[in-house]
Motif scaffolding. Sequence first.
Motif, PDB file in Angstrom:
ATOM      1  N   THR A 229      82.579  68.229  38.030  1.00 30.05           N
ATOM      2  CA  THR A 229      82.058  67.276  37.046  1.00 30.05           C
ATOM      3  C   THR A 229      83.178  66.663  36.217  1.00 30.05           C
ATOM      4  N   ALA A 230      84.092  67.522  35.751  1.00 34.01           N
ATOM      5  CA  ALA A 230      85.149  67.067  34.848  1.00 34.01           C
ATOM      6  C   ALA A 230      86.211  66.227  35.546  1.00 34.01           C
ATOM      7  N   LYS A 231      86.540  66.594  36.769  1.00 38.78           N
ATOM      8  CA  LYS A 231      87.653  65.943  37.471  1.00 38.78           C
ATOM      9  C   LYS A 231      87.217  64.780  38.359  1.00 38.78           C
ATOM     10  N   VAL A 232      85.966  64.805  38.826  1.00 38.91           N
ATOM     11  CA  VAL A 232      85.521  63.799  39.800  1.00 38.91           C
ATOM     12  C   VAL A 232      84.420  62.890  39.241  1.00 38.91           C
ATOM     13  N   LEU A 233      83.381  63.485  38.654  1.00 43.72           N
ATOM     14  CA  LEU A 233      82.206  62.703  38.265  1.00 43.72           C
ATOM     15  C   LEU A 233      82.378  61.957  36.936  1.00 43.72           C
ATOM     16  N   LEU A 234      82.956  62.605  35.923  1.00 44.15           N
ATOM     17  CA  LEU A 234      83.019  61.989  34.599  1.00 44.15           C
ATOM     18  C   LEU A 234      84.094  60.913  34.425  1.00 44.15           C
TER      19      LEU A 234
END
Length: 469
Positions: A229-234
Amino acid sequence: MSSGKSFMAGAATSHNLALAWLVVVSAAAILLWVNGGWFHLELLPVSEHVRSRGLLTVFDWSVFDINSARLRPLSDLVEVVDALMRPRTVRIFGHHASLSLSGVAIAIACPVLFHGALRAMGLSRSEALIFTACFVATIGFLSCFIPYIRPAKRLALLGLCALLFLVFRQIKTPSNRNLAWLCGISFLTLFTDEAGFIYWPIMLLLLATRLRGWWLAVYCAIPAVYLLTAKVLLPPVYNWLGNSGARDGVIAESVVSKLLGSFLSLDFWILACEDLARSVAASLGTLSVPVLLPVLAIAAVGIYALVKRAWVVFVVSLSLFGASFFLSMLDMVNTSRNYMGQWTYYYHSPIAVLTLLWLAATYHWLRPDSKKLQIAATCVIVVISALNMANFYRVNELIRIMHLYPLAQIKPRLYDHENLARRFEALLNAGALPEAEGLRKQFAYYREHPMGTDDYADRLERTFRKTRR
């Protein structure tokens, strides 16, 4: 029959006295909040930015933090909502610097959840109330609400209390619903504050063999889902909705290597033990204690609990070391010695929760059979609560003076250079205080570079005014 009635009457009396003490402590906390609340200068840009960007301010991450490695979207969201609501809550709170709807709600929820955790752990109603009152009086709890700094720490405190409640409830009465909430809150807490990273292994150890099969796999997957979530999605979401670009520096290799490198330094371990000792002592009524005393006491209880197979006491003892050392490691990013953290003032505030949990778990495990000893133990906790409250008042005044000097009062506006300086020195000399000389040097710097200026007061007053369209 008569002995049963006497027992019930005694239990009811104990409960009423414990409840009365919690009410007294809560009333004192409210009084401290009303009279001692203050607003940190670094939050003013957010309150000003929301006037043009509204809720989308959440995605303008550079307004909150120049360091893109820290990801706290839930904290940012609460801060933005507080800023938007501030002009609308003037009728409720007036122009109070730190009172907010979210702050009041979280301040109520934390003790309720902590009390629930203690009850699920096995403490009686009166015992749980006494320990909860002590928790409310700690510097770690009060400093997350009475000064308005960032919502991150109060949210992290809420997350820890909620997780402990769910864990002990799961130990007592297992259910899939508890585990679902546990996994969900564990994941969300990672987006409030870095302290959430250490909660995950603590809860895993507390549950031990109670997490099995599919639920164990789900819980163990939480860190991986967070990284995804932190590295790819957000990052693309921040880039699309925000004005600060993609927030793609989260958990940067350079930061991680620097933090892990601190473990190779002997100075770090010495400082980490000092941080642990002082933060535990600050939660137990004293700001000055020989460093080895709390460290050896926690270690001794933990080892004895392991030998006797008292798993909860052992894990909580281990968690105190792990959480405190982890928070000390995080300090290495910006500083070396964190005076406020050693007092659990805002920084290291989760140690206050774990310290009271450790004390309560140890008491529950070794609870004396003698009624007189139980009463004596209760009296000790009551005294600790009173000392905690007095210590918070002193520490809060010192830090407030440093950050608001020379501003003594906003409405009506009053500057008082000399009296504030004299009060600061009097507070320092009121009792033994480690690193008092370091605080004097900090205050000397703030006297030369004051933050409590007309500009600060004007900007703060504007945050209470509705935006004109």
